[in-house]
Design a protein around this motif. Structure first.
Motif, PDB file in Angstrom:
ATOM      1  N   GLN A  29      22.496  47.817  16.556  1.00 22.09           N
ATOM      2  CA  GLN A  29      22.823  48.668  17.688  1.00 22.09           C
ATOM      3  C   GLN A  29      23.871  49.703  17.287  1.00 22.09           C
ATOM      4  OE1 GLN A  29      21.316  48.597  20.830  1.00 22.09           O
ATOM      5  NE2 GLN A  29      19.936  47.359  19.595  1.00 22.09           N
ATOM      6  N   CYS A  34      21.203  41.124  13.087  1.00 22.70           N
ATOM      7  CA  CYS A  34      21.708  41.614  14.365  1.00 22.70           C
ATOM      8  C   CYS A  34      23.175  41.983  14.203  1.00 22.70           C
ATOM      9  CB  CYS A  34      21.550  40.561  15.459  1.00 22.70           C
ATOM     10  SG  CYS A  34      19.843  40.162  15.841  1.00 22.70           S
ATOM     11  N   ALA A  85      26.579  43.662  27.198  1.00 25.43           N
ATOM     12  CA  ALA A  85      25.707  44.351  26.238  1.00 25.43           C
ATOM     13  C   ALA A  85      25.134  43.374  25.228  1.00 25.43           C
ATOM     14  CB  ALA A  85      26.488  45.452  25.528  1.00 25.43           C
ATOM     15  N   SER A 143      19.767  55.369  19.486  1.00 19.70           N
ATOM     16  CA  SER A 143      20.347  54.175  20.073  1.00 19.70           C
ATOM     17  C   SER A 143      19.668  52.910  19.586  1.00 19.70           C
ATOM     18  CB  SER A 143      20.258  54.244  21.603  1.00 19.70           C
ATOM     19  OG  SER A 143      18.901  54.388  21.996  1.00 19.70           O
ATOM     20  N   ASN A 144      18.421  53.002  19.193  1.00 20.95           N
ATOM     21  CA  ASN A 144      17.711  51.838  18.681  1.00 20.95           C
ATOM     22  C   ASN A 144      17.023  52.210  17.372  1.00 20.95           C
ATOM     23  OD1 ASN A 144      17.942  49.715  20.834  1.00 20.95           O
ATOM     24  ND2 ASN A 144      17.164  51.424  22.048  1.00 20.95           N
ATOM     25  N   LYS A 193      22.309  41.385  26.898  1.00 26.84           N
ATOM     26  CA  LYS A 193      21.114  42.199  27.149  1.00 26.84           C
ATOM     27  C   LYS A 193      20.419  42.587  25.860  1.00 26.84           C
ATOM     28  CE  LYS A 193      19.679  46.610  29.198  1.00 26.84           C
ATOM     29  NZ  LYS A 193      20.136  47.841  29.907  1.00 26.84           N
ATOM     30  N   THR A 194      21.230  42.939  24.857  1.00 30.13           N
ATOM     31  CA  THR A 194      20.664  43.487  23.624  1.00 30.13           C
ATOM     32  C   THR A 194      20.001  42.428  22.760  1.00 30.13           C
ATOM     33  OG1 THR A 194      22.350  45.216  23.599  1.00 30.13           O
ATOM     34  CG2 THR A 194      21.207  44.793  21.526  1.00 30.13           C
ATOM     35  N   TRP A 195      20.678  41.300  22.566  1.00 25.55           N
ATOM     36  CA  TRP A 195      20.203  40.324  21.598  1.00 25.55           C
ATOM     37  C   TRP A 195      19.791  38.979  22.194  1.00 25.55           C
ATOM     38  CZ3 TRP A 195      25.072  42.616  19.600  1.00 25.55           C
ATOM     39  CH2 TRP A 195      24.837  43.627  18.665  1.00 25.55           C
TER      40      TRP A 195
END
Length: 786
Positions: free
Chosen positions: A485, A458, A523, A370-371, A526-528
């Motif tokens: 991601q 990203c 998402a 996932s990462n 939260k992610t970036w």
């Protein structure tokens, strides 16, 4: 084994295997006066990418011109589409070539039927190469035997072809046995074919292969139990295969074991003709019996036997043998490519287990993490260690990471299409097709990385083959992957297909970027974006492409502004460029001014017009904030037509290019409009007090100055940067990625403190290097000083 066993001398076998031991120690052969490996194939082998060998006898002595060129182009495309690198092998002017260019393929195929174009097996290679030294020049199509030899010399392990040679009927008296069989016994290359042609003695062919120590396996292809060895045009031969295997993964495992054990013989993987194109065995048996009968009656023997029988099979089958032949060749090449892909995975996993770096492009079969994290690679000085995960970068690039396909229109000489510039619509066009890792954001990040910037990409990929390939290629390029991601199905990794004309200029493109366009906003935040706003060391620049949805795009840009970063926008296309603008909020119509979301944009002229027309359609030119800035520029009531014509060109002014850029300045204070071979037009809204307003060096580019005392607006700056040199059509290799290269190098220079008028020429120079490169971003960017 009968007469076949008795025909093999023990002494000859011993000497042959002794000599083979020396040959097998060779890896990738060095180019010399008789042997050439193309740059693409050499790079692929060095990077452990999947490479598939292809023969050329089928083009020189099988299909007529220009059908042979179309088939050659199609089979190479099959390899590329399935993730491999094709290595078509042939002899041009007495030089063995592994990996033919489009021009070389056409040259070889168009020479079919000429007396100087020969069918070449093992015994013929030294003759045609040596003859070149005494002034005799030959071209040649390579048989399975000679293709295997040259593939092995280059380090290629898998070869896809049509049908294998074999033991001829009546060979007990004629000794007519194909050299393909003995080559399989002494050259460690895996061959994928549809068996041997069914007018040969298939039973004795299998016996001979057993004597030679050749492993033979047949793909089950959905069938159960021990299946038949294929009969070329028919899926069955009436003889059971020595081994049955399920799929390409199992085949790759067998090859990997053979190579690891250093067993110095080849492998034959028999792939049955696709069911929809195959001819039933009962029908083919009658046709072959009649063809052999007529061959015997006419006295066609030796080298004349096979061509005679093939022609009769075509005639007696009413042409059905031809589509079957095409279908089985394509199927074999596809299977060979997938096997090569899987083999690179196994070799990469073995290398990792032994502490070596994995540089293969093909991803592992397991689901993606996932990462994903870049791992240290001792073989790449630019590799990133895992300690950099989540660490700040000077430049953040947000947008598309995609698998790119570049299709260059390559019309066949002598055909009606040869004089065309653009491919014809509604039909198949001959082309040279290449595959690479791309995507606008990836290319921008790669360009910045090559010139030494600290950059983080990203983006998102799917949990699919293309996604795994993309992550592994990022590692190979030495780029960070901690910003990528992995999204579960049904998300698909982005893909881009460019159709280019004969001058390599874009004629049409198709893009699937839905993975970004459908991104969940929660998402994304939260992610970036949350890490972006909380990072101790803020990025100096945020570069965003237009592959995001409008909401995501604006969210990214607002986050960049909040972080105090220079924000840049790459429009990508006319359709996507319009995502930058939305209708103003009735509650706060001046929200866009003067807090611009975008500091710099890099449209081409079409995208500039799309941005202008969208702003006009949304009535953004009616906003009070827009009027305030335009009024503050101090443009005289008589207009700027003469000044614009002198600063740019009358042709650009007639097209309205500089006028459109000026009208967009209240939204985007710096516009760099890409004009192709005419250069780059810089249009700037200078803030009050900017050094250019008082600099003699820049006075000619300051077309107007603020006259109403506005505290924020200083004036209008416009400058045309012509390229250092305009490349000719023959110098242009690919136009894909030149705009991305420009922005990546530009941003790198700006974050290092360079002034825009100093950095633009360097970015133009970088774009020129990418124009001359097969890759979207030229590796030669490393040579630039930014």
């Amino acid at each position: 084994m009968g007469f076949l066993s008795r025909a093999i001398s023990p002494l000859r076998s011993h000497l042959r295997r002794s000599a083979l031991t020396t040959v097998c120690r060779r890896s990738i052969a060095t180019n010399n006066g008789f042997f050439r490996i193309s740059e693409e194939v050499r790079e692929a082998l060095h990077s452990n990418k999947p490479v598939v060998a292809l023969e050329t006898t089928i083009y020189t002595h099988g299909f007529p011109y220009p059908d042979n060129v179309a088939l050659a182009s199609h089979l190479e495309s099959v390899v590329r589409i399935n993730g491999g690198v094709p290595a078509t092998i042939g002899i041009i002017d007495g030089i063995c070539r592994v990996g033919l260019s489009a021009e070389e393929l056409i040259k070889l195929a168009s020479s079919a039927g000429q007396s100087t174009t020969l069918k070449l097996s093992r015994r013929d290679l030294s003759y045609v190469c040596g003859s070149r030294l005494v002034g005799k020049s030959f071209n040649g199509g390579t048989t399975i035997a000679s293709t295997m030899i040259l593939a092995h010399m280059a380090g290629i392990k898998i070869f896809g072809t049509g049908g294998l040679g074999g033991v001829h009927r009546g060979a007990e008296s004629s000794m007519d046995i194909s050299a393909d069989l003995t080559e399989l016994g002494r050259t460690p290359v895996a061959v994928v074919s549809s068996g041997c042609k069914s007018f040969l003695d298939i039973g004795r062919t299998l016996e001979y292969l057993e004597t030679e120590g050749v492993g033979v396996a047949t793909f089950a292809d959905g069938r159960k139990g021990n299946v038949d060895f294929p009969g070329f045009w028919s899926r069955d031969s009436g003889l059971k295969s020595p081994v049955t295997i399920e799929d390409e993964i199992q085949a790759a495992a067998i090859i990997h074991a053979q190579n690891t054990l250093n067993i110095s013989s080849g492998l034959l993987f028999a792939n049955p003709c696709p069911a929809e194109a195959a001819i039933p065995k009962s029908e083919m048996d009658v046709i072959i019996a009649e063809a052999i009968k007529q061959a015997n009656a006419s006295g066609a023997s030796g080298k004349d036997n096979t061509p005679f029988v093939l022609a009769k099979v075509k005639e007696l089958s009413n042409g059905k043998s031809i589509p079957a032949n095409r279908a089985l060749i394509e199927s074999n090449v596809r299977r060979a490519t997938i096997m090569a892909r899987e083999l690179t995975v196994l070799e990469g996993q073995q290398g990792e287990a032994q502490g070596q770096s994995a540089t293969y492009f093909t991803p592992p079969a397991a689901p993606l993490p996932s990462n994903p994290v870049s791992h240290t690679s001792e073989s790449s000085p630019e590799a990133v260690s895992s300690s950099t995960v989540g660490t700040p970068a000077d430049i953040i690039v947000a947008g598309a990471l995609a698998v790119d396909f570049s299709c260059d229109f390559s019309p066949i000489p002598g055909t009606p299409a040869f004089n065309l510039i653009d491919p014809a619509p509604h039909t198949s066009n001959p082309a040279a097709i290449s595959q690479s890792l791309g995507g606008v954001a990836h290319n921008i990040a790669k360009a910045a990385h090559y010139v030494g910037a600290s950059v983080r990409l990203c983006s998102a990929v799917g949990d699919d083959f293309s996604g795994r390939a993309a992550l592994n290629q990022l590692q190979t390029e030495g780029m960070r992957s901690d910003g990528i991601q992995v999204l579960p199905q049904p998300n698909r990794t982005a893909q881009y297909v460019a159709i280019n004309n004969v001058h390599k200029d874009l004629a049409l493109a198709m893009a699937d970027m839905s993975i970004l366009e459908n991104m969940d906003m929660a998402a994304l935040e939260k992610t970036w974006l949350t890490p972006l706003s909380t990072t101790t060391t803020k990025p100096k620049a945020l570069l965003v492409d237009a592959n995001w949805s409008p909401t995501a795009l604006h969210t990214w840009l607002r986050a960049g502004k909040s972080a105090g970063a220079l924000t840049a926008f790459e429009p990508v296309s006319t359709a996507k460029s319009t995502r930058l603008f939305t209708a103003p909020s009735p509650s706060d119509p001046s929200a866009l001014f003067p807090n611009h979301l975008v500091d710099i944009a890099t449209p081409n002229t079409h995208e500039l017009t799309a941005l202008h027309d969208t702003a006009a359609g949304l009535e953004l030119f009616e906003l009070p904030g827009w009027f305030r800035i335009i009024d503050a520029l101090g443009i005289p009531s008589s207009g700027l037509r003469v000044a614009l014509s002198l600063t740019t060109t009358p042709e650009l002014v007639d097209r309205g290019v500089p006028q459109q850029a000026i009208k967009l300045l209240p939204f985007i204070p710096t516009l760099l409009t890409k004009l192709g071979p005419k250069g780059v037009l810089l249009t700037r809204l200078l803030p009050a007090g900017h050094h250019a307003l008082s600099s003699p060096e820049h006075s000619q580019y300051v077309l107007s100055r603020c006259t109403n005392g506005d505290a924020e607006v200083g004036g209008l700056y416009m400058r045309l940067f012509s390229p250092e040199r305009v490349l000719g059509p023959g110098e242009v290799v690919s136009v894909n990625g030149i705009g991305d290269t420009f922005l990546g190098v530009l941003a790198s220079g700006l974050v290092k403190g360079g002034k825009i008028d100093e950095v633009v020429p360097v970015a133009q120079r970088a774009s020129g290097l990418s124009l001359m490169s097969r890759e979207s971003v030229s590796p030669r960017l490393r040579e630039l000083k930014v």
